[in-house]
Design a protein around this motif. Sequence first.
Motif, PDB file in Angstrom:
ATOM      1  N   ASP A  64       0.898  -1.076  -0.337  1.00 31.99           N
ATOM      2  CA  ASP A  64       0.276  -0.098  -0.205  1.00 31.99           C
ATOM      3  C   ASP A  64       0.727   1.200   0.066  1.00 31.99           C
ATOM      4  O   ASP A  64       0.121   2.043  -0.620  1.00 31.99           O
ATOM      5  N   ASP A  65       1.712   1.430   1.184  1.00 35.27           N
ATOM      6  CA  ASP A  65       2.692   2.255   1.065  1.00 35.27           C
ATOM      7  C   ASP A  65       3.509   3.133   0.357  1.00 35.27           C
ATOM      8  O   ASP A  65       4.657   3.856   0.219  1.00 35.27           O
ATOM      9  N   SER A  66       3.984   1.728  -1.202  1.00 41.34           N
ATOM     10  CA  SER A  66       4.668   1.597  -2.118  1.00 41.34           C
ATOM     11  C   SER A  66       4.497   2.909  -3.383  1.00 41.34           C
ATOM     12  O   SER A  66       5.244   3.273  -4.478  1.00 41.34           O
ATOM     13  N   GLN A  67       3.506   3.479  -3.487  1.00 40.61           N
ATOM     14  CA  GLN A  67       2.586   4.106  -4.663  1.00 40.61           C
ATOM     15  C   GLN A  67       2.845   5.603  -4.155  1.00 40.61           C
ATOM     16  O   GLN A  67       3.117   6.209  -3.604  1.00 40.61           O
ATOM     17  N   GLY A  68       2.991   5.823  -5.713  1.00 43.12           N
ATOM     18  CA  GLY A  68       3.457   7.782  -5.939  1.00 43.12           C
ATOM     19  C   GLY A  68       2.790   8.322  -6.817  1.00 43.12           C
ATOM     20  O   GLY A  68       3.049   9.331  -7.167  1.00 43.12           O
ATOM     21  N   PHE A 113      -1.153   8.834  -0.617  1.00 45.44           N
ATOM     22  CA  PHE A 113      -1.625   7.426  -1.205  1.00 45.44           C
ATOM     23  C   PHE A 113      -0.203   6.267   0.317  1.00 45.44           C
ATOM     24  O   PHE A 113      -0.026   5.617   0.020  1.00 45.44           O
ATOM     25  N   GLN A 114      -0.206   7.899   1.668  1.00 46.79           N
ATOM     26  CA  GLN A 114      -0.136   7.050   2.559  1.00 46.79           C
ATOM     27  C   GLN A 114      -0.971   6.745   4.258  1.00 46.79           C
ATOM     28  O   GLN A 114      -0.257   7.210   5.399  1.00 46.79           O
ATOM     29  N   LYS A 115      -1.693   7.205   3.689  1.00 47.00           N
ATOM     30  CA  LYS A 115      -2.964   7.289   4.738  1.00 47.00           C
ATOM     31  C   LYS A 115      -3.200   7.920   5.261  1.00 47.00           C
ATOM     32  O   LYS A 115      -2.695   8.016   6.416  1.00 47.00           O
ATOM     33  N   GLY A 116      -2.615   9.669   4.748  1.00 47.03           N
ATOM     34  CA  GLY A 116      -2.502  10.373   5.695  1.00 47.03           C
ATOM     35  C   GLY A 116      -0.511  11.104   6.306  1.00 47.03           C
ATOM     36  O   GLY A 116      -0.346  11.705   6.726  1.00 47.03           O
ATOM     37  N   GLY A 117      -0.362   9.502   6.038  1.00 43.27           N
ATOM     38  CA  GLY A 117       0.975   9.668   6.974  1.00 43.27           C
ATOM     39  C   GLY A 117       2.458  10.148   5.630  1.00 43.27           C
ATOM     40  O   GLY A 117       2.122  10.793   4.797  1.00 43.27           O
ATOM     41  N   LEU A 118       3.546  10.545   6.511  1.00 49.67           N
ATOM     42  CA  LEU A 118       4.620  10.488   5.519  1.00 49.67           C
ATOM     43  C   LEU A 118       5.602   8.907   4.482  1.00 49.67           C
ATOM     44  O   LEU A 118       4.936   8.421   5.239  1.00 49.67           O
ATOM     45  N   PRO A 119       5.215   9.760   3.700  1.00 49.70           N
ATOM     46  CA  PRO A 119       6.509   9.017   2.396  1.00 49.70           C
ATOM     47  C   PRO A 119       7.368   7.909   3.460  1.00 49.70           C
ATOM     48  O   PRO A 119       8.356   8.922   4.319  1.00 49.70           O
TER      49      PRO A 119
END
Length: 373
Positions: A64-68, A113-119
Amino acid sequence: MNHKTLFEKTYLKNITLQNRIVMAPMTRARTSQPGNIPNDMMATYYKQRATAGLIISEATQISDDSQGYSFTPGVYTDEHVKGWQPITSAAHKEGAAIFCQLWHVGRVSHPIFQKGGLPIAPSALAPVETKVWISDEEGNGKMVDCIQPRAMTQDDIDRVIQDFAYSAKRAIEAGFDGIEIHGGNGYLIDQFLRTNSNHRTDKYGDTRENRIRFLLEVVDAVSKEIGSDKVGVRLAPFITFKDMDCPDIVPTILDASRELQSRNIAYLHLSEADWDDAPVIPENFRIELRKLFSNTIIVAGSYTQERANEILNKGYADLVAFGRPFVSNPDLVSRLKNNYELAALDGNTLFGGNAKGYIDYPVYNTKVLEVEV
C-alpha cells in the motif's frame, strides 16, 4: 563474430524469446478502482504489443505504501493476481515472455497514498522540483509537489525487503515469467544508491558498499523466493531528474553490477535518458559494464533500429527496449522489420483515461492498391 539483429530468436536464461525487442516498462495508469486492479483493457493493451520478445510491465506496487501515482497497479493481493492473470495469458498466447516490474517509490510520493502519513526514504530529504500525479476516480488529475519524507528505520527496511519478496511470489502466481526490480529513475532503491539522497550513517549509508546493500538484500530475498534466473534489475546511472544528481553514482552502479553478476540474475536493464539533450553514455562505461556483467544486458533510451543493431553487434547489449514508440505503434516489431513509418504519439493520453490513446492506435495499413484489368 556473428551478426546480430533485432529480429532473431534468442534466449533469456531458460526462456526462448521470439526476437531481441523488449517493450519497456511504461506507466499508463489505467487500473480499475478501488484497489488499483489490472483489468481487461490492460489485457488488450499488452496483447496488442506482444510481438515483442519480452514485455516488461508498467511499474507495479509491492504494498500500500509503495505507491506514488494514481491508478498504478499492484501485485500483492488476490484481486491483483486475478487481474494480472488474463494479461500474462494474453501475452503468452501471442508469443511474448512477460516480466513484472516491481517498485517502491520511496520519497516520490504524497500523504494521499500513505493514509495521511509521510512517505519513507533512506533519509528525511525532500526531492527538489519533483512532482507526482494525483487523480480523482473520474480521472481528473494534477501534478503536486513531493514533501519531506521520514527516514526509514531498520524495521521499515526489513518490511520493504519482505514486501518485494512476497510480491515477486505473487507475480509468478499471476503468470509472469519473472520480475524486474526497479532500481533506477529516482525511486526508493535508487535513493539508497546515491549520496545526495542517502545521508545515512548506519550500514546502509556513507560507503559504496553500504549504499548498494539495500538493493542486494532485496535481490537476495526475491531470488530466494522465486530463483535468481527469474530476476532482472533496472538501474539508471546517467539519469539525474527527481533531484538525483550524484557525483559517485557511476562507480556505485559498477560495484552493484559486479555483485549482481555474482548472484547470477537473469538480466541488468540500463535505463538511459531519452530526451533531446540527454547525456551521451560514455563508451568506456559500456565496456566496463560488460566486463563486470556477462549475463543479459537490456538497454532502453530512444533507440532507432540502426542504433539498436549497432549496440547489439558491439556486444554492449543483448536486448533493446523501446518505450514510447510501443505506445503509438502496437505493431512496432512489424513496422521496424518492414521499415514502415511510425505513428505519432498523443502525449495528452499517456496517463489515466480510457481506451483513447491506449488501445485504439491502429496497426499499419499497407494500402494495397487494386488495379482494374
